[in-house]
Design a protein around this motif. Structure first.
Motif, short mmCIF file in Angstrom:
data_model
loop_
_atom_site.label_atom_id
_atom_site.label_comp_id
_atom_site.label_asym_id
_atom_site.label_seq_id
_atom_site.Cartn_x
_atom_site.Cartn_y
_atom_site.Cartn_z
N SER A 10 3.64 6.02 -5.44
CA SER A 10 3.46 6.21 -6.88
C SER A 10 2.37 7.23 -7.17
N ALA A 11 1.27 7.15 -6.42
CA ALA A 11 0.17 8.11 -6.61
C ALA A 11 0.61 9.53 -6.27
N ILE A 12 1.40 9.67 -5.22
CA ILE A 12 1.90 10.99 -4.81
C ILE A 12 2.78 11.58 -5.90
N GLU A 62 0.83 -1.21 0.00
CA GLU A 62 0.00 0.00 0.00
C GLU A 62 0.86 1.26 0.00
N ILE A 63 1.95 1.23 0.75
CA ILE A 63 2.85 2.38 0.81
C ILE A 63 3.50 2.62 -0.55
N LEU A 116 -0.99 18.72 -8.81
CA LEU A 116 -2.19 18.65 -7.98
C LEU A 116 -1.82 18.53 -6.51
N ASP A 117 -2.80 18.78 -5.65
CA ASP A 117 -2.59 18.73 -4.21
C ASP A 117 -2.43 17.27 -3.76
N ALA A 152 -2.85 12.41 0.47
CA ALA A 152 -2.06 11.20 0.21
C ALA A 152 -0.81 11.19 1.07
N GLN A 153 -0.19 12.36 1.28
CA GLN A 153 0.99 12.45 2.14
C GLN A 153 0.64 12.06 3.58
#
Length: 68
Positions: free
Chosen positions: A22-24, A16-17, A32-33, A37-38
């Motif tokens: 990757s999404a971040i 998950e991390i 984008l903000d 996610a952070q």
């Protein structure tokens, strides 16, 4: 076959991390903000750290001489 639920949770959290990381990066590339996610990744890292510490502590033999 011996299945360790903590080992499974550790592997799941690590996956998950990686996915969140990757999404971040994708959010940052697109400007984008990424604050939510952070925050989520920080919580998952803390949970992983806690799980690894408690898992390793429980797998060590008890060497405490004050056994009751």
């Amino acid at each position: 076959m011996d299945e360790d639920p903590d080992a499974y949770r550790i592997l799941k959290l690590r996956a998950e991390i990686l996915e969140l990381g990757s999404a971040i990066r994708q959010l940052q590339r697109e400007g984008l903000d990424d604050a939510a996610a952070q925050l989520l990744i920080a919580r998952k890292r803390a949970r992983l750290d806690h799980l690894v510490k408690t898992s390793s502590a429980s797998s060590r033999p008890n060497t405490d001489i004050r056994r009751s």
